[in-house]
Design an enzyme around this catalytic site. Structure first.
Site, PDB file in Angstrom:
ATOM      1  N   LYS A  11       0.931  -1.101  -0.194  1.00 48.06           N
ATOM      2  CA  LYS A  11      -0.052   0.023  -0.006  1.00 48.06           C
ATOM      3  C   LYS A  11       0.970   0.974  -0.004  1.00 48.06           C
ATOM      4  O   LYS A  11       2.196   1.213   0.595  1.00 48.06           O
ATOM      5  CB  LYS A  11      -0.933  -0.104   1.308  1.00 48.06           C
ATOM      6  CG  LYS A  11      -0.330   0.122   2.538  1.00 48.06           C
ATOM      7  CD  LYS A  11      -0.101   1.479   3.125  1.00 48.06           C
ATOM      8  CE  LYS A  11       0.588   1.460   4.524  1.00 48.06           C
ATOM      9  NZ  LYS A  11       1.331   2.650   5.018  1.00 48.06           N
ATOM     10  N   ASP A 138      -2.287  -1.918  10.523  1.00 45.41           N
ATOM     11  CA  ASP A 138      -2.597  -1.711   9.039  1.00 45.41           C
ATOM     12  C   ASP A 138      -3.193  -2.942   8.502  1.00 45.41           C
ATOM     13  O   ASP A 138      -3.572  -3.159   7.390  1.00 45.41           O
ATOM     14  CB  ASP A 138      -1.419  -1.894   8.269  1.00 45.41           C
ATOM     15  CG  ASP A 138      -0.928  -0.173   8.420  1.00 45.41           C
ATOM     16  OD1 ASP A 138      -1.434   0.445   8.679  1.00 45.41           O
ATOM     17  OD2 ASP A 138       0.181   0.047   8.068  1.00 45.41           O
TER      18      ASP A 138
HETATM   19  O1  C5P Z   1      -0.306  -2.026  15.407  1.00 45.88           O
HETATM   20  P1  C5P Z   1       1.158  -2.094  14.980  1.00 45.88           P
HETATM   21  O2  C5P Z   1       1.876  -3.244  15.618  1.00 45.88           O
HETATM   22  O3  C5P Z   1       1.566  -2.378  13.455  1.00 45.88           O
HETATM   23  O4  C5P Z   1       1.905  -0.794  15.430  1.00 45.88           O
HETATM   24  C1  C5P Z   1       3.314  -0.568  15.497  1.00 45.88           C
HETATM   25  C2  C5P Z   1       3.517   0.629  16.227  1.00 45.88           C
HETATM   26  O5  C5P Z   1       3.064   1.848  15.728  1.00 45.88           O
HETATM   27  C3  C5P Z   1       2.686   0.786  17.557  1.00 45.88           C
HETATM   28  O6  C5P Z   1       3.665  -0.023  18.880  1.00 45.88           O
HETATM   29  C4  C5P Z   1       2.744   2.188  17.893  1.00 45.88           C
HETATM   30  O7  C5P Z   1       4.012   2.598  18.463  1.00 45.88           O
HETATM   31  C5  C5P Z   1       2.593   2.666  16.673  1.00 45.88           C
HETATM   32  N1  C5P Z   1       1.069   2.951  16.206  1.00 45.88           N
HETATM   33  C6  C5P Z   1       0.381   3.931  16.789  1.00 45.88           C
HETATM   34  N2  C5P Z   1      -0.797   4.502  16.318  1.00 45.88           N
HETATM   35  C7  C5P Z   1      -1.344   3.688  15.502  1.00 45.88           C
HETATM   36  C8  C5P Z   1      -0.637   2.781  14.856  1.00 45.88           C
HETATM   37  C9  C5P Z   1       0.709   2.390  15.132  1.00 45.88           C
HETATM   38  O8  C5P Z   1       1.041   4.784  17.764  1.00 45.88           O
HETATM   39  N3  C5P Z   1      -2.575   3.801  14.907  1.00 45.88           N
END
Ligand code: C5P
Length: 288
Positions: A11, A138
């Site tokens: 993406k 995501d």
């Molecule tokens: O959800 P995911 O593991 O992909 O997120 C990785 C990191 O990105 C999270 O630990 C957080 O620090 C940050 N994040 C965030 N807000 C979001 C998505 C991700 O702060 N909406």
């Protein structure tokens, strides 16, 4: 034994806005996302091994529980209560990792879509997207794909009109950026400019590629540490080479440029390939 091979599309972010820090540590976002034809291949085989085993053609990608494709499969069996008949996941990577293009999330989403096809054909998209959120923010978007507005952590999705056809030149510089580290630099009050998501949605509704290009904006670009200034050098190069606009995708460091002219896009790819290993020519994907 049954087997299924799926395409897991990368993406790009046409926009990325950060609205507020949440109590759970995540951030509320508002992003216009677009699937592109640069894709990994995910093959699922049921009944060949016990439990979940994963392979990948790239040695740097973990194949144990740290891989979010494995996490997604575990979440699928847990949420549906379906007994795991033994699952093998084979990944062929083309999307660069830790690059802001949801490479891992897209593999995880392909695993979920594949397991639904093989084991639970009646499972609704909204349920699959909810399961996806257990693997990463995501993943719900990657389950749905194409053109969408993603809000909340990334799981509140609204379908949008398709991005008009164009050529997308993708270039990842030879370093990676940590998403949590970049989020930790965010000071909401210091974000001085936000993308015009409403204008972006209108531009998409009108099928106006130039108006889309004008509204491409990612707030992460404004908080990138100085040492990553190569991102801006690539953006400038893409603009000089004829891109309508160029932007860093997600938490970077990949930069993409939008072209309406195929020859100019091809030429930009050739030029950037002289300096960078990871350069790709892609198109928008309108069906997942
Ligand atoms: O959800 P995911 O593991 O992909 O997120 C990785 C990191 O990105 C999270 O630990 C957080 O620090 C940050 N994040 C965030 N807000 C979001 C998505 C991700 O702060 N909406």
């Amino acid at each position: 034994m049954s087997c299924l091979t799926l395409r897991a599309c990368a993406k790009i972010n046409l926009t990325l806005d950060i609205l507020r820090k949440r109590e759970d540590g995540y951030h509320d976002l508002a992003m216009v996302m677009q699937s592109i034809s640069l894709a990994d291949t995910v093959t699922l085989t049921l009944g060949e091994c016990g439990g979940i085993c994963c392979t990948c053609d790239q040695p740097y990608v973990p194949t144990d529980h740290r891989n979010i494709a494995v996490k997604a499969a575990l979440a699928f069996f847990e949420a549906t209560g379906i007994e795991n008949p033994g699952l093998k996941i084979d990944l062929v990577k083309r999307i660069p990792s830790a690059a802001g293009m949801a490479g891992g999330s897209s593999d995880a989403a392909a695993v979920l879509r594949g397991l639904r096809t093989l084991l639970a054909p009646n499972l609704e998209n909204c349920v699959l997207e909810r399961i996806g959120l257990c693997a990463g923010s995501d993943v719900p978007y990657c389950v749905r794909g194409t053109t969408a507005l993603a809000e909340g952590r990334g799981e509140l999705l609204t379908d949008l009109p398709a991005l008009p056809h164009c050529w997308i030149v993708v270039c990842k510089p030879d370093f990676s950026l940590s998403t949590p580290e970049l989020f930790s630099r965010v000071q909401i009050k210091k974000i001085s400019y936000h993308p015009d998501n409403k204008g972006m949605v209108e531009a998409l509704s009108q099928g106006d590629l130039k108006a889309v290009a004008c509204r491409m904006f990612n707030v992460f670009e404004d908080i990138l540490p100085q040492k990553y200034s190569e991102v801006f050098a690539i953006k400038n190069r893409l603009l000089e080479l004829g891109a309508l606009n160029a932007l860093m995708s997600g938490s970077g460091p990949t930069v993409y440029g939008i072209f309406c002219d195929a020859d100019a896009a091809q030429h930009a790819c050739c030029v950037l390939s002289e300096t960078y290993k990871n350069v790709f020519l892609a198109e928008p994907v309108t069906q997942i």
